[in-house]
Design an enzyme around this catalytic site. Sequence first.
Site, mmCIF file in Angstrom:
data_model
loop_
_atom_site.group_PDB
_atom_site.id
_atom_site.type_symbol
_atom_site.label_atom_id
_atom_site.label_comp_id
_atom_site.label_asym_id
_atom_site.label_seq_id
_atom_site.Cartn_x
_atom_site.Cartn_y
_atom_site.Cartn_z
ATOM 1 N N LYS A 11 1.348 19.562 14.456
ATOM 2 C CA LYS A 11 -0.045 19.406 14.870
ATOM 3 C C LYS A 11 -0.214 19.455 16.395
ATOM 4 O O LYS A 11 0.764 19.369 17.141
ATOM 5 C CB LYS A 11 -0.596 18.100 14.301
ATOM 6 C CG LYS A 11 -0.647 18.119 12.765
ATOM 7 C CD LYS A 11 -1.248 16.840 12.218
ATOM 8 C CE LYS A 11 -1.354 16.863 10.705
ATOM 9 N NZ LYS A 11 -1.960 15.622 10.195
ATOM 10 N N PHE A 59 -12.995 9.860 7.785
ATOM 11 C CA PHE A 59 -12.190 10.389 8.888
ATOM 12 C C PHE A 59 -12.259 11.915 9.019
ATOM 13 O O PHE A 59 -11.657 12.491 9.931
ATOM 14 C CB PHE A 59 -10.722 9.967 8.734
ATOM 15 C CG PHE A 59 -10.063 10.459 7.468
ATOM 16 C CD1 PHE A 59 -9.529 11.739 7.393
ATOM 17 C CD2 PHE A 59 -9.974 9.636 6.356
ATOM 18 C CE1 PHE A 59 -8.925 12.197 6.232
ATOM 19 C CE2 PHE A 59 -9.361 10.079 5.191
ATOM 20 C CZ PHE A 59 -8.835 11.366 5.126
ATOM 21 N N THR A 93 2.231 8.522 6.289
ATOM 22 C CA THR A 93 1.049 9.098 6.931
ATOM 23 C C THR A 93 0.609 8.270 8.126
ATOM 24 O O THR A 93 0.301 8.806 9.188
ATOM 25 C CB THR A 93 -0.106 9.217 5.914
ATOM 26 O OG1 THR A 93 0.341 10.028 4.823
ATOM 27 C CG2 THR A 93 -1.340 9.822 6.536
ATOM 28 N N ARG A 104 7.014 11.112 12.231
ATOM 29 C CA ARG A 104 5.790 10.396 12.604
ATOM 30 C C ARG A 104 6.095 9.140 13.405
ATOM 31 O O ARG A 104 5.341 8.796 14.318
ATOM 32 C CB ARG A 104 4.952 10.092 11.370
ATOM 33 C CG ARG A 104 4.277 11.356 10.829
ATOM 34 C CD ARG A 104 3.443 11.079 9.625
ATOM 35 N NE ARG A 104 2.693 12.264 9.209
ATOM 36 C CZ ARG A 104 2.396 12.544 7.957
ATOM 37 N NH1 ARG A 104 2.765 11.730 6.974
ATOM 38 N NH2 ARG A 104 1.716 13.630 7.658
ATOM 39 N N ASN A 114 -1.128 12.342 13.797
ATOM 40 C CA ASN A 114 0.161 11.897 13.266
ATOM 41 C C ASN A 114 1.250 12.967 13.304
ATOM 42 O O ASN A 114 2.218 12.912 12.558
ATOM 43 C CB ASN A 114 0.002 11.298 11.868
ATOM 44 C CG ASN A 114 -0.511 12.285 10.842
ATOM 45 O OD1 ASN A 114 -0.720 13.459 11.134
ATOM 46 N ND2 ASN A 114 -0.713 11.799 9.628
ATOM 47 N N HIS A 117 2.263 17.555 9.274
ATOM 48 C CA HIS A 117 1.745 17.540 7.905
ATOM 49 C C HIS A 117 2.827 18.092 7.007
ATOM 50 O O HIS A 117 3.587 18.975 7.406
ATOM 51 C CB HIS A 117 0.499 18.433 7.788
ATOM 52 C CG HIS A 117 0.125 18.767 6.381
ATOM 53 N ND1 HIS A 117 -0.669 17.945 5.615
ATOM 54 C CD2 HIS A 117 0.471 19.822 5.589
ATOM 55 C CE1 HIS A 117 -0.810 18.489 4.414
ATOM 56 N NE2 HIS A 117 -0.123 19.629 4.372
#
EC number: 2.7.4.6
Length: 144
Positions: A11, A59, A93, A104, A114, A117
């Site tokens: 990410k 969210f 998560t 993470r 985080n 994925h």
Amino acid sequence: MTIERTLSIIKPNAIKNNALGTIIHRFISANFNIIGMKMLHLTKAQAKGFYTEHQHKSFFNDLINFMISGPIVVLVLESPDAIRRNRDIIGATNPVDAIAGTLRADYADSLIENAVHGSDSLTAAMREINYFFLAGEVYGSMYQ
């Protein structure tokens, strides 16, 4: 054990924090074959399409804005038991709950940011891989 494919996304925050190479190295060190990889900058429509199952959650907008805030790297990983193994490497998560040494725990900044994925099921993996990759863009033992 059955060879599986799974999707992983590195990410924007992990890329911004220069963790891209380290994360890829950790996948390779865990004996995953990287059989597809792209760097993308998602549009809002692409991010909404990928995360459509979360569209009614509180969210959702924060997640979409984060995912379009910078480039991402999408990877197709292949190995025996790939989905479970990838989830184990990624960690919980919520990074607060992630075991030390997971991606993470090491690279997440928050629940939304985080770092990575990973597909959570075979069905999700197939849908997610097909969202980002055409059949001719993925290479590996399952395609030979």
